[in-house]
Design an enzyme around this catalytic site. Structure first.
Site, PDB file in Angstrom:
ATOM      1  CD  GLU A  39     -55.207  60.886  48.740  1.00 32.77           C
ATOM      2  OE1 GLU A  39     -56.207  60.456  49.362  1.00 32.77           O
ATOM      3  OE2 GLU A  39     -54.056  60.874  49.222  1.00 32.77           O
ATOM      4  CE  LYS A 109     -52.733  62.662  52.263  1.00 37.41           C
ATOM      5  NZ  LYS A 109     -53.186  61.310  51.837  1.00 37.41           N
ATOM      6  CB  CYS A 144     -57.109  62.031  51.917  1.00 34.91           C
ATOM      7  SG  CYS A 144     -57.966  60.518  52.414  1.00 34.91           S
ATOM      8  CB  VAL A 171     -58.725  53.513  53.782  1.00 37.77           C
ATOM      9  CG1 VAL A 171     -58.271  53.682  52.360  1.00 37.77           C
ATOM     10  CG2 VAL A 171     -57.698  54.075  54.738  1.00 37.77           C
TER      11      VAL A 171
HETATM   12  C1  ACM Z   1     -55.594  58.895  52.864  1.00 37.16           C
HETATM   13  O1  ACM Z   1     -54.976  59.888  53.240  1.00 37.16           O
HETATM   14  N1  ACM Z   1     -55.636  58.563  51.588  1.00 37.16           N
HETATM   15  C2  ACM Z   1     -56.321  58.054  53.817  1.00 37.16           C
END
Ligand code: ACM
Length: 266
Positions: A39, A109, A144, A171
């Site tokens: 990402e 996203k 992510c 994370v």
């Molecule tokens: C994330 O979506 N970068 C944890």
């Protein structure tokens, strides 16, 4: 059969030139048909204001993204790569899909995480798949934190994805419990390209935990990386194997679904 690749690295914060050079070189040297990068791979991750993002964001025909698209086409490899996208006044946490036999597409996203909510717009593309005729593979992308919503991978799988690419900057640690389930519950391959390192912004910091991984359609790890350091993973996968959703003579995980009973109203 096709070769599915994942590149884990530590993007240099706000250094689009260095990150793009690394990505272009990785496209040239990675022996895979599809290569997934993390990402926000061209820019680094931890932005907290729209102005910061604006300084690193570019449209799909911008100079850095164009180099990545060109490398994908020149080397005949399908690339999925996260970047900060600008579209007029809007800013998206996006992933481009580019390469041979595919019209370049951008996935934005859907589910924004933590301080992304301060500086990006919510993605508006929705989930979609692309068919790669030279590989007989249908590819879908989620980014992510989209993993936390089973609907993301399920939507892609219902659209026919054989392989889900997941550019990530993960994370938390709980993802390692759930991510293989996204593969298993949909009977799809899942390629997670994570990064390592820590980024600071003001008094806040985020640390990324590497461990990029390619899961088979039964949730098993085919290959994975360490928590720290750059890594390139490549797995031989057979997209056709994901298409039969039966696991015994009575059960098919898609045909057995009963969506008319899945209402949120009781
Ligand atoms: C994330 O979506 N970068 C944890």
């Amino acid at each position: 059969m096709m070769r599915l690749g994942v590149v884990q690295f530590r993007p240099a914060y706000k250094d689009l030139e260095a990150n793009t050079a690394f990505i272009v070189n990785s496209i040239a040297t990675t022996d895979a048909d599809v290569i997934v990068f993390p990402e926000l791979a061209t820019s680094g991750y931890f932005f907290v204001t729209r102005n910061e993002v604006r300084g690193c964001a570019e449209p799909i025909d911008g100079p850095y993204v164009s180099q990545i698209i060109h490398a994908a086409q020149t080397h005949g490899k399908v690339v999925v790569c996260g970047f900060a996208e600008r579209d007029g006044e809007q800013l998206f946490n996006s992933a481009l899909i580019a390469g041979p036999n595919v019209t370049t597409r951008v996935y934005r996203k859907t589910h924004l995480f933590y301080k992304e909510t301060l500086c990006f717009d919510q993605g508006n593309t929705g989930f979609f798949v692309v068919y790669l005729p030279h590989l007989d593979c249908t590819l879908g992308v989620m980014i992510c934190y989209d993993w936390r919503f089973p609907e993301s991978a399920r939507t892609l799988a219902l659209q026919g994805a054989d392989v889900i690419a997941c550019p990530s900057n993960l994370v938390t640690h709980v993802w390692r419990m759930a991510m293989p389930v996204r593969a298993l519950e949909n009977n799809v391959y899942l390629a997670v390209a994570n990064r390592d390192g820590t980024e600071h912004n003001g008094n806040d910091e985020v640390s990324f935990n590497g461990q990029s991984v390619i899961y088979s359609y039964n949730g098993n790890v085919i290959t994975s990386a360490s928590a720290e350091g750059s890594a390139t993973l490549v797995a031989e996968v057979d997209p056709v194997k994901t298409r039969d959703k039966r696991f015994n003579e009575f059960n098919d995980i898609f045909d057995d679904r009963r969506p008319n009973l899945y209402s949120s109203q009781s």
